[in-house]
Design a protein around this motif. Structure first.
Motif, PDB file in Angstrom:
ATOM      1  N   LEU A 408       0.835  -1.210   0.000  1.00  0.00           N
ATOM      2  CA  LEU A 408       0.000   0.000   0.000  1.00  0.00           C
ATOM      3  C   LEU A 408       0.871   1.263   0.000  1.00  0.00           C
ATOM      4  CD1 LEU A 408      -2.808   1.342   0.502  1.00  0.00           C
ATOM      5  CD2 LEU A 408      -2.429   0.984   2.922  1.00  0.00           C
ATOM      6  N   ILE A 409       1.900   1.293   0.844  1.00  0.00           N
ATOM      7  CA  ILE A 409       2.721   2.508   0.971  1.00  0.00           C
ATOM      8  C   ILE A 409       3.712   2.645  -0.184  1.00  0.00           C
ATOM      9  CG2 ILE A 409       4.504   3.623   2.400  1.00  0.00           C
ATOM     10  CD1 ILE A 409       3.016   2.415   4.845  1.00  0.00           C
ATOM     11  N   PHE A 410       4.345   1.572  -0.594  1.00  0.00           N
ATOM     12  CA  PHE A 410       5.455   1.707  -1.545  1.00  0.00           C
ATOM     13  C   PHE A 410       5.087   1.392  -2.998  1.00  0.00           C
ATOM     14  CE2 PHE A 410       7.420   1.013   2.606  1.00  0.00           C
ATOM     15  CZ  PHE A 410       8.233   2.142   2.656  1.00  0.00           C
ATOM     16  N   SER A 411       3.977   0.679  -3.234  1.00  0.00           N
ATOM     17  CA  SER A 411       3.725   0.217  -4.607  1.00  0.00           C
ATOM     18  C   SER A 411       2.329   0.494  -5.150  1.00  0.00           C
ATOM     19  CB  SER A 411       3.950  -1.301  -4.669  1.00  0.00           C
ATOM     20  OG  SER A 411       5.217  -1.635  -4.163  1.00  0.00           O
ATOM     21  N   GLU A 412       1.421   0.911  -4.316  1.00  0.00           N
ATOM     22  CA  GLU A 412       0.029   1.063  -4.755  1.00  0.00           C
ATOM     23  C   GLU A 412      -0.087   2.078  -5.898  1.00  0.00           C
ATOM     24  OE1 GLU A 412      -3.465   0.671  -5.627  1.00  0.00           O
ATOM     25  OE2 GLU A 412      -2.974  -0.576  -3.893  1.00  0.00           O
ATOM     26  N   LYS A 413      -0.868   1.695  -6.937  1.00  0.00           N
ATOM     27  CA  LYS A 413      -1.017   2.573  -8.108  1.00  0.00           C
ATOM     28  C   LYS A 413      -2.329   3.358  -8.071  1.00  0.00           C
ATOM     29  CE  LYS A 413      -0.442  -1.268 -10.401  1.00  0.00           C
ATOM     30  NZ  LYS A 413       0.177  -2.100  -9.364  1.00  0.00           N
TER      31      LYS A 413
END
Ligand SMILES: [Zn+2]
Length: 454
Positions: A408-413
């Motif tokens: 959620l924090i590093f990869s969510e688009k």
């Protein structure tokens, strides 16, 4: 209004819980939590506590996109400040209220249940006092009644233009109050009606340069039980001015001269030495970090590794509101630390968690301390400040609960915020604020009028 909400997975103080029902009482507090029950009532995929945004100047939201130009010889915090002074001299009380409501709405849509508003725009143009000295404070409260956000209002003391005590310069007139006027303001704010039961009050000194030493000491003595905030050690110029006047660096001076404790929140500390981190952490004071704004203004990078080594606590704020995004704020915070230390997974406080959960747990606690609000935990007796996330896309398939927060924090688009409850009030549904249309219409009108004058 009483309600019950159910989550497939819920982050409780003891860890993740499955199939959990949260019972909320008519005042907006959590009344009961039942684990392993069948879905019923309002059903959500993932529920986590919704954090406080611990530092904001709502009116600066309307400057977004206007201050990225290069008009002066120097482009730094101080030239940005000149632009801000010019901008705020075009803002009427009605404009101010409309901008506040928009910023607060966007905070809710970003996942924050509440905001600590560091409020220093007290006077009319050219420093004329309003008949009620709390006029502009009332406007922040009016906005929070429109947006529904949980509010901790911090009226700010601003007395002088610099550490040597000069008169306010053009652009600062709207902030200036004498200490006796500030005390009157607090009295009035305490008496202001607010229909929400979760309204809180704190106090703030703008910065060491903007208040007299004696006033700061008075403020810290007179408001012992209030959250107390101050901007400090943000810029190198500010540190060198304090050092040349007082022979101490700002944080060092505060630790030696004020009775700091966990009610205190020091905003920025981007110019903090290791020995100052050690001194400050012992006091229990929280550091309020605003990574997106600090990057935007070129403030520098907080000394995070040492702060955590000393057991220091931190929370996050949106400050200038140039971009309001909870998860981008957390990502920027951790990435700035990785770039500073040339390392990975820097701001992790607990061995059993991954970085995402650790960051979230840290800012929940920091926001709770800095706001004076019983929040940050899905637990009986706490305000129902709850963020509902939809983590059902294929990206989350087979990740465990903590890894889902990392994604959620590093990869969510895409936006995965489903709903946001502030003290039990359902304010964001399917990712959208319930009064969005009206709040945007008022904001557009205000911005149009301001830009005509700029
Ligand atoms: Zn600030």
């Amino acid at each position: 209004m009483k309600k019950k909400i159910w989550g497939k997975r819920v982050l409780l103080p003891g860890g993740w819980s499955s199939n959990t029902l949260i019972d909320i009482d008519q005042n907006g507090k959590i009344k009961d939590i039942k684990k392993n029950v069948q879905p019923s009532n309002q059903v959500f995929d993932t529920l986590i506590p919704s954090p406080m945004n611990l530092h904001s100047h709502c009116f600066q939201r309307a400057m977004s996109g206007l201050s990225e130009r290069s008009d002066s010889k120097t482009n730094d915090f101080w030239s940005w400040r000149n632009f801000m002074y010019n901008f705020l001299n075009k803002i009427s009380p009605d404009h101010f209220e409309a901008i506040c409501a928009l910023a607060q709405m966007e905070m809710l849509e970003a996942g924050y249940a509440g905001v600590v508003e560091f409020h220093y725009l007290h006077n009319d143009l050219s420093g004329i006092r309003f008949h009620n000295i709390s006029e502009m404070s009332q406007r922040v409260i009016n906005a929070s009644n429109k947006s529904g956000i949980g509010l901790t209002l911090l009226p700010v003391l601003y007395e002088q233009s610099g550490v040597k005590g000069g008169n306010l310069i053009s652009g600062q007139d709207r902030f200036g109050l004498k200490l006796c006027e500030f005390n009157k303001l607090i009295e009035e704010v305490i008496s202001l009606e607010n229909k929400k039961g979760d309204f809180h009050i704190g106090v703030a000194a703008h910065s060491l340069r903007a208040v007299k030493k004696i006033s700061l000491k008075e403020l810290s003595k007179n408001f012992l039980n209030y959250p107390t905030h101050i901007h400090v050690a943000e810029q190198m110029k500010e540190v060198s001015e304090i050092y040349s006047a007082w022979s101490k660096r700002p944080i060092e001076w505060m630790v030696e001269n004020l009775d700091l404790n966990e009610k205190w929140c020091l905003i920025h500390c981007t110019q903090m030495h290791d020995y100052e981190a050690k001194l400050l952490a012992k006091s229990g004071a929280v550091i309020g970090l605003c990574p997106i704004t600090e990057a935007n203004l070129g403030d520098g990078i907080f000394n995070g590794r040492n702060w955590l080594k000393e057991g220091g606590k931190f929370g996050i704020g949106t400050d200038s509101n140039v971009k309001i995004s909870l998860f981008e704020e957390l990502r920027t915070l951790e990435y700035s630390q990785r770039l500073k230390y040339k390392s990975r997974i820097v701001l992790k406080t607990a061995n059993e968690y991954t970085i995402g959960r650790s960051l979230i747990e840290s800012v929940l606690e920091g926001g709770m301390l800095a706001s004076g609000r019983k929040t940050g935990k899905i637990q009986k007796g706490y305000w129902a400040d709850i963020l509902a996330l939809d983590l059902t896309s294929f990206d989350y398939f087979d990740l465990n609960d903590n890894e889902k927060l990392d994604y959620l924090i590093f990869s969510e688009k895409d936006v995965v915020i489903d709903s946001v409850f502030s003290a039990g009030r359902l304010l964001v549904k399917n990712g959208k604020h319930i009064n969005k249309k009206k709040i945007i219409t008022n904001y557009k009108l205000a911005l149009h009028e301001i830009l005509k004058k700029l």
